[in-house]
Write an enzyme that holds these catalytic residues in place. Structure first.
Site, PDB file in Angstrom:
ATOM      1  N   HIS A  46      24.117  72.178  39.094  1.00 40.98           N
ATOM      2  CA  HIS A  46      22.764  71.680  39.439  1.00 40.98           C
ATOM      3  C   HIS A  46      22.829  70.278  40.291  1.00 40.98           C
ATOM      4  O   HIS A  46      22.632  69.530  39.770  1.00 40.98           O
ATOM      5  CB  HIS A  46      22.031  71.859  38.015  1.00 40.98           C
ATOM      6  CG  HIS A  46      20.611  71.819  38.101  1.00 40.98           C
ATOM      7  ND1 HIS A  46      19.907  72.311  37.141  1.00 40.98           N
ATOM      8  CD2 HIS A  46      19.784  71.167  39.028  1.00 40.98           C
ATOM      9  CE1 HIS A  46      18.689  71.987  37.220  1.00 40.98           C
ATOM     10  NE2 HIS A  46      18.697  71.273  38.390  1.00 40.98           N
ATOM     11  N   ASP A  55      22.011  67.743  37.445  1.00 45.90           N
ATOM     12  CA  ASP A  55      20.517  67.541  37.959  1.00 45.90           C
ATOM     13  C   ASP A  55      20.287  66.606  38.898  1.00 45.90           C
ATOM     14  O   ASP A  55      19.438  65.714  38.918  1.00 45.90           O
ATOM     15  CB  ASP A  55      19.432  67.907  36.754  1.00 45.90           C
ATOM     16  CG  ASP A  55      18.193  68.055  37.292  1.00 45.90           C
ATOM     17  OD1 ASP A  55      17.845  68.511  38.388  1.00 45.90           O
ATOM     18  OD2 ASP A  55      17.148  68.227  36.604  1.00 45.90           O
ATOM     19  N   LEU A 101      20.176  68.397  47.128  1.00 51.65           N
ATOM     20  CA  LEU A 101      20.550  67.578  47.968  1.00 51.65           C
ATOM     21  C   LEU A 101      19.509  67.588  49.234  1.00 51.65           C
ATOM     22  O   LEU A 101      19.841  66.798  50.176  1.00 51.65           O
ATOM     23  CB  LEU A 101      21.876  68.126  48.630  1.00 51.65           C
ATOM     24  CG  LEU A 101      23.068  68.537  47.677  1.00 51.65           C
ATOM     25  CD1 LEU A 101      24.304  68.880  48.317  1.00 51.65           C
ATOM     26  CD2 LEU A 101      23.372  67.007  46.960  1.00 51.65           C
ATOM     27  N   ARG A 102      18.254  67.869  48.868  1.00 57.92           N
ATOM     28  CA  ARG A 102      17.354  67.641  49.700  1.00 57.92           C
ATOM     29  C   ARG A 102      17.258  68.146  51.216  1.00 57.92           C
ATOM     30  O   ARG A 102      16.167  67.974  51.837  1.00 57.92           O
ATOM     31  CB  ARG A 102      16.717  66.032  49.764  1.00 57.92           C
ATOM     32  CG  ARG A 102      16.819  65.374  48.365  1.00 57.92           C
ATOM     33  CD  ARG A 102      15.822  66.073  47.323  1.00 57.92           C
ATOM     34  NE  ARG A 102      15.488  65.167  46.271  1.00 57.92           N
ATOM     35  CZ  ARG A 102      14.960  65.631  44.943  1.00 57.92           C
ATOM     36  NH1 ARG A 102      14.379  67.161  45.149  1.00 57.92           N
ATOM     37  NH2 ARG A 102      14.916  64.932  44.064  1.00 57.92           N
ATOM     38  N   HIS A 116      14.438  77.135  34.737  1.00 54.66           N
ATOM     39  CA  HIS A 116      13.841  75.836  34.424  1.00 54.66           C
ATOM     40  C   HIS A 116      12.766  76.186  33.506  1.00 54.66           C
ATOM     41  O   HIS A 116      11.603  76.910  33.819  1.00 54.66           O
ATOM     42  CB  HIS A 116      13.295  75.285  35.810  1.00 54.66           C
ATOM     43  CG  HIS A 116      12.543  74.088  35.465  1.00 54.66           C
ATOM     44  ND1 HIS A 116      12.884  72.863  35.959  1.00 54.66           N
ATOM     45  CD2 HIS A 116      11.263  73.822  34.892  1.00 54.66           C
ATOM     46  CE1 HIS A 116      11.878  71.866  35.560  1.00 54.66           C
ATOM     47  NE2 HIS A 116      11.144  72.573  35.020  1.00 54.66           N
TER      48      HIS A 116
HETATM   49 ZN   LIG Z   1      14.806  71.665  36.726  1.00 53.84          ZN
END
Ligand SMILES: [Zn+2]
Length: 457
Positions: free
Chosen positions: A67, A312, A70-71, A186
């Protein structure tokens, strides 16, 4: 001089299946060729071998992070593949899975293919994209999962958004099952978290901030477990943060359901008390909870109810963090501090070392179908060399990531990643010796180690 053999001398070699003290691990042609006491033999004096000999070091398989954000594409000012994968390498990771909440969203073959080919060109830590569950992460139409899978996606998720419609989630599980893709949720019932800034509890009342109640996570996990049972699909819960979700997962696993879960370093280490200074660096989704949640997460990690540790890793620029709390974006960086901050749980006897290594290697690899990371002879030489006795101060200015957003800045770590190898090649090296030469052997510490994990257990 050509070096064609690499010797890790007298390391403690730990993978999910074994823990061997004082062994030599030899790497040749990208693979582990020998493992065992004094296995390096004549190579120790051979011209063609490089010997790495750091007293007390642990050698682990390369770590796997399920998770990260990396944008790229779209928000390269926060992070890009080069900086993110470099940060991963510095953190000991040989493989990372990137979430699809980019701009555009990774909901197509084209974006997945771009990520795979660009990352391969960088030649460092390997990248495994996670495709979106729904088009645009809007929670409505399902993506073409067959295309995503063919292009290299290893799972699907709408991370950052929850799939709140039971009908869509059911169809997503059924569809993903056809392609043997795990569905990563999520878990957040957005109807219960609208406008929330932090965990709902005594601290949020004191600060006068709207809270994100535990039950917003728990209701989704409970529903999804029932849907996973009904569909037989593989279901994975991202960043578990509540004791209630842990209880539901434990029960689901006891019934043999194909359910897995991950926890982040920050949820394992911090509570909502960190928000007392209105620190935007501590704003994260799901939010930091309370002591009882942290205790439940730690126990669940130790007994395997929580299978994996995932960072994350979520970078933000100062634009998104140096502002009032309500306007700040949630998220923290994690790749370069995961091992340093979490090894304290091992040193303090909270999580056994073998389980810790499993949670960062074999368990996440199993979730997304990667080969099992291993230190057996013949295995691919994806490796992380760790000094468990190091006590580095977390210094975000030295991160390879573009992100500096971490509440752990200035904190003392309880270990350090010295080197990371992918397929026998160094992608990170912080050994203190000149490249190509043997690192100096440090004197063995004379005082007894204070933690159970550094004893040979
Ligand atoms: Zn999340």
């Amino acid at each position: 001089m050509t070096v064609d053999a690499l010797v890790f001398r007298r390391v403690r070699a730990v993978d999910s299946a074994s823990d061997a003290a004082d062994v030599d691990v030899v790497v040749e042609r990208g693979r582990i060729s020998r493992v065992g006491r004094d296995a390096a033999g004549d190579l120790l004096r051979a011209e063609r071998a490089r010997v790495i000999d750091v007293a007390g070091a642990w050698l682990l398989p390369g770590l796997v992070d399920l998770h990260v954000h990396l944008r790229e594409p779209g928000e390269e000012y926060k992070e890009d593949l080069a900086s993110g994968l470099s940060a991963a390498a510095a953190g000991g990771f040989s493989d990372v899975c990137c979430m699809p909440n980019t701009k555009p969203v990774n909901d197509t073959r084209a974006v997945t293919e771009m990520l795979v080919s660009k990352a391969a060109g960088l030649g460092g830590t390997r990248l495994h994209p996670i495709g979106a569950i729904t088009v645009g992460q809007k929670g409505e139409a399902l993506t073409e999962m067959a295309d995503l899978r063919e292009a290299g996606a290893v799972a699907v998720s709408d991370d950052g958004r929850c799939v709140t419609s039971s009908a869509v989630m059911r169809r997503a599980l059924e569809y993903a099952r056809t392609f043997d893709l795990p569905v990563v949720q999520h878990a957040e019932d957005h109807a219960l978290t609208h406008g929330a800034q932090m965990h709902e509890g005594a601290v949020s009342s004191r600060l006068g901030l709207r809270g994100w109640p535990r039950v917003a996570e728990d209701v989704i996990v409970a529903r999804d477990v029932l849907l996973a049972e009904a569909t037989g699909a593989r279901y994975h819960v991202a960043h578990v943060s509540t004791f209630g979700a842990v209880r539901i997962l434990r029960e689901a696993k006891a019934r043999g359901l194909p359910v897995t879960a991950e926890a982040t370093p920050h949820h394992l280490l911090l509570t909502d008390a960190a928000m007392l200074g209105y620190d935007t660096g501590c704003k994260v989704n799901p939010p930091l909870r309370e002591d009882a949640d942290v205790a439940a997460l730690r126990a669940a990690l130790a007994d395997g109810t929580i299978d994996c540790i995932a960072t994350d890793h979520a970078t933000h620029s100062s634009l998104e963090k140096d502002c009032e709390l309500a306007a700040a974006s949630p998220g923290m960086v994690g790749l370069e501090l995961c091992v340093a901050m979490l090894l304290g749980l091992v040193h303090d006897g909270v999580v056994p070392l073998g389980r810790f290594v499993d949670a960062l290697t074999a368990a996440p690899a199993r979730v997304v179908g990667l080969a099992t990371p291993s230190l057996r002879a013949g295995a691919r030489a994806d490796l992380a060399l760790v000094d468990p006795a190091a006590a580095p101060i977390i210094d975000p200015t030295r991160f390879r990531s573009k992100g500096r957003n971490t509440p752990f800045a200035g904190k003392k770590g309880r270990g350090r990643v010295l080197a990371t190898l992918v397929g026998g090649r160094f992608v990170h090296e912080d050994l203190g010796g000149a490249p190509g030469k043997a690192a100096p052997r440090r004197a063995r510490r004379s005082s007894p180690p204070r933690c159970p994990a550094t004893r040979r257990c």
